[in-house]
Design a protein around this motif. Structure first.
Motif, PDB file in Angstrom:
ATOM      1  N   ALA A  95      60.165  14.147  70.961  1.00  0.00           N
ATOM      2  CA  ALA A  95      59.028  13.643  71.737  1.00  0.00           C
ATOM      3  C   ALA A  95      59.418  12.502  72.661  1.00  0.00           C
ATOM      4  O   ALA A  95      58.912  12.394  73.775  1.00  0.00           O
ATOM      5  CB  ALA A  95      57.918  13.188  70.794  1.00  0.00           C
ATOM      6  N   SER A 144      55.238  23.176  75.843  1.00  0.00           N
ATOM      7  CA  SER A 144      54.130  22.350  75.364  1.00  0.00           C
ATOM      8  C   SER A 144      53.038  22.339  76.408  1.00  0.00           C
ATOM      9  O   SER A 144      53.298  22.497  77.605  1.00  0.00           O
ATOM     10  CB  SER A 144      54.613  20.914  75.115  1.00  0.00           C
ATOM     11  N   TYR A 157      58.882  13.699  78.158  1.00  0.00           N
ATOM     12  CA  TYR A 157      58.495  14.885  77.395  1.00  0.00           C
ATOM     13  C   TYR A 157      57.783  15.891  78.280  1.00  0.00           C
ATOM     14  O   TYR A 157      58.093  17.090  78.274  1.00  0.00           O
ATOM     15  CB  TYR A 157      57.602  14.472  76.224  1.00  0.00           C
ATOM     16  N   ALA A 189      49.593  19.780  70.274  1.00  0.00           N
ATOM     17  CA  ALA A 189      50.362  19.115  69.227  1.00  0.00           C
ATOM     18  C   ALA A 189      50.046  19.701  67.859  1.00  0.00           C
ATOM     19  O   ALA A 189      48.898  20.045  67.557  1.00  0.00           O
ATOM     20  CB  ALA A 189      50.069  17.622  69.224  1.00  0.00           C
ATOM     21  N   ARG A 191      50.681  18.803  63.703  1.00  0.00           N
ATOM     22  CA  ARG A 191      50.971  17.628  62.878  1.00  0.00           C
ATOM     23  C   ARG A 191      52.241  17.871  62.064  1.00  0.00           C
ATOM     24  O   ARG A 191      52.206  18.319  60.921  1.00  0.00           O
ATOM     25  CB  ARG A 191      49.790  17.303  61.968  1.00  0.00           C
ATOM     26  N   PHE A 195      55.369  13.708  65.033  1.00  0.00           N
ATOM     27  CA  PHE A 195      54.358  12.649  65.171  1.00  0.00           C
ATOM     28  C   PHE A 195      54.945  11.278  64.839  1.00  0.00           C
ATOM     29  O   PHE A 195      54.425  10.255  65.293  1.00  0.00           O
ATOM     30  CB  PHE A 195      53.165  12.933  64.256  1.00  0.00           C
ATOM     31  N   ILE A 203      48.708   9.883  69.853  1.00  0.00           N
ATOM     32  CA  ILE A 203      48.219  10.959  68.991  1.00  0.00           C
ATOM     33  C   ILE A 203      46.710  11.122  69.162  1.00  0.00           C
ATOM     34  O   ILE A 203      46.197  12.243  69.294  1.00  0.00           O
ATOM     35  CB  ILE A 203      48.576  10.670  67.519  1.00  0.00           C
ATOM     36  N   MET A 206      45.921  12.842  72.486  1.00  0.00           N
ATOM     37  CA  MET A 206      46.143  14.290  72.468  1.00  0.00           C
ATOM     38  C   MET A 206      45.007  15.023  71.758  1.00  0.00           C
ATOM     39  O   MET A 206      44.535  16.062  72.226  1.00  0.00           O
ATOM     40  CB  MET A 206      47.488  14.608  71.807  1.00  0.00           C
ATOM     41  N   PHE A 215      44.262  19.689  65.643  1.00  0.00           N
ATOM     42  CA  PHE A 215      45.610  20.051  66.054  1.00  0.00           C
ATOM     43  C   PHE A 215      45.903  21.490  65.632  1.00  0.00           C
ATOM     44  O   PHE A 215      45.311  22.013  64.685  1.00  0.00           O
ATOM     45  CB  PHE A 215      46.641  19.108  65.434  1.00  0.00           C
TER      46      PHE A 215
END
Length: 250
Positions: A95, A144, A157, A189, A191, A195, A203, A206, A215
């Protein structure tokens, strides 16, 4: 749960010792594939092998995907142990730091691009050669939603994953006439341990952008990947498949 027939197929999953990659490995083993897990963490590889060995044939290789010589050696080791590779899921990635672009550390930028983009190039370049020789291959590069949307305070990223999308499209066009499918996925994302590299503020940002309000689960990602690397995916290539929970605007 849909199950695909991977009997007789050899797969490589980079970053497969944990997170998304590990869930993909389990799905491939369930379909009868022999799977090589490439990861840079030897302890995580050992734990993954112990967990999965009862499910099928698992081969682990300590690999630095940023180093072409390491990738070439991993390919040789895998072929010697399992046979020619016809499935690749490139899940390895990092990340990086969270900071505004004007404050983003140069060394951090270099490292994120090196792992996420250069590493994807290295692995694709080496393993595609064998797929071309066989006249068959299935590749999924894990990008992503950040590569489509661009996340604030995550310039490296976001840029690296945008590069993965474009690289995938290029390769998909190059190999379209050779029974090789090369596609990317753009998950929101999940988990996982990635993270640990992010700030809580990032977080929370997102999560706030996902209409589903949660998520993505790693098994949900593995479910889509299973079809993409199966023989049933005989037409689609150079495409990007959304797993963003409704966030993607295109």
């Amino acid at each position: 749960m849909n199950q695909y027939d991977f009997a007789g197929k050899v797969a490589v999953v980079t970053g497969g010792a944990q997170g998304i990659g590990l869930s993909v490995v389990e799905r491939l083993l369930d379909g009868g594939a022999a799977v090589a897990i490439w990861d840079r963490d030897p302890h995580a590889l050992q734990a993954a092998q112990q967990k999965l060995q009862a499910q099928g044939t698992v081969h682990t290789v300590v690999t630095d995907i940023t180093n072409m010589a390491s990738v070439e050696q991993a390919s040789a080791d895998t072929t010697a142990a399992l046979g020619p590779v016809s499935i690749l899921v490139n899940s390895a990635g990092i990340a990086g730091a969270n900071a505004p672009t004007v404050d983003y550390p140069d060394t951090e930028w270099d490292q994120v691009i090196k792992v996420n983009l250069h590493g994807t190039f290295n692995v694709n370049k080496v393993l595609l050669k064998g797929m071309v020789s066989q006249g068959y291959g299935r590749v999924v590069n894990v990008a992503s939603i950040a590569g489509k949307e661009g996340n604030p305070n995550a310039c490296a990223y976001s840029a690296s994953k945008a590069g993965v999308i474009a690289l995938t499209k290029s390769i998909g066009k190059e190999t379209a006439g050779q029974n090789i499918s090369v596609n990317a996925i753009t998950p929101a994302a999940a988990r996982t341990k990635i993270f640990d590299q992010m700030s809580q503020q990032h977080i929370d940002y997102m999560l706030s952008k996902i209409p589903r309000g949660r998520f993505v689960q790693v098994d949900e990602i593995a479910s889509l990947v299973g079809w993409l690397v199966s023989a049933e995916n005989s037409f689609t290539t150079g495409a990007v498949f959304d797993l963003s929970g409704g966030r993607a605007t295109y």
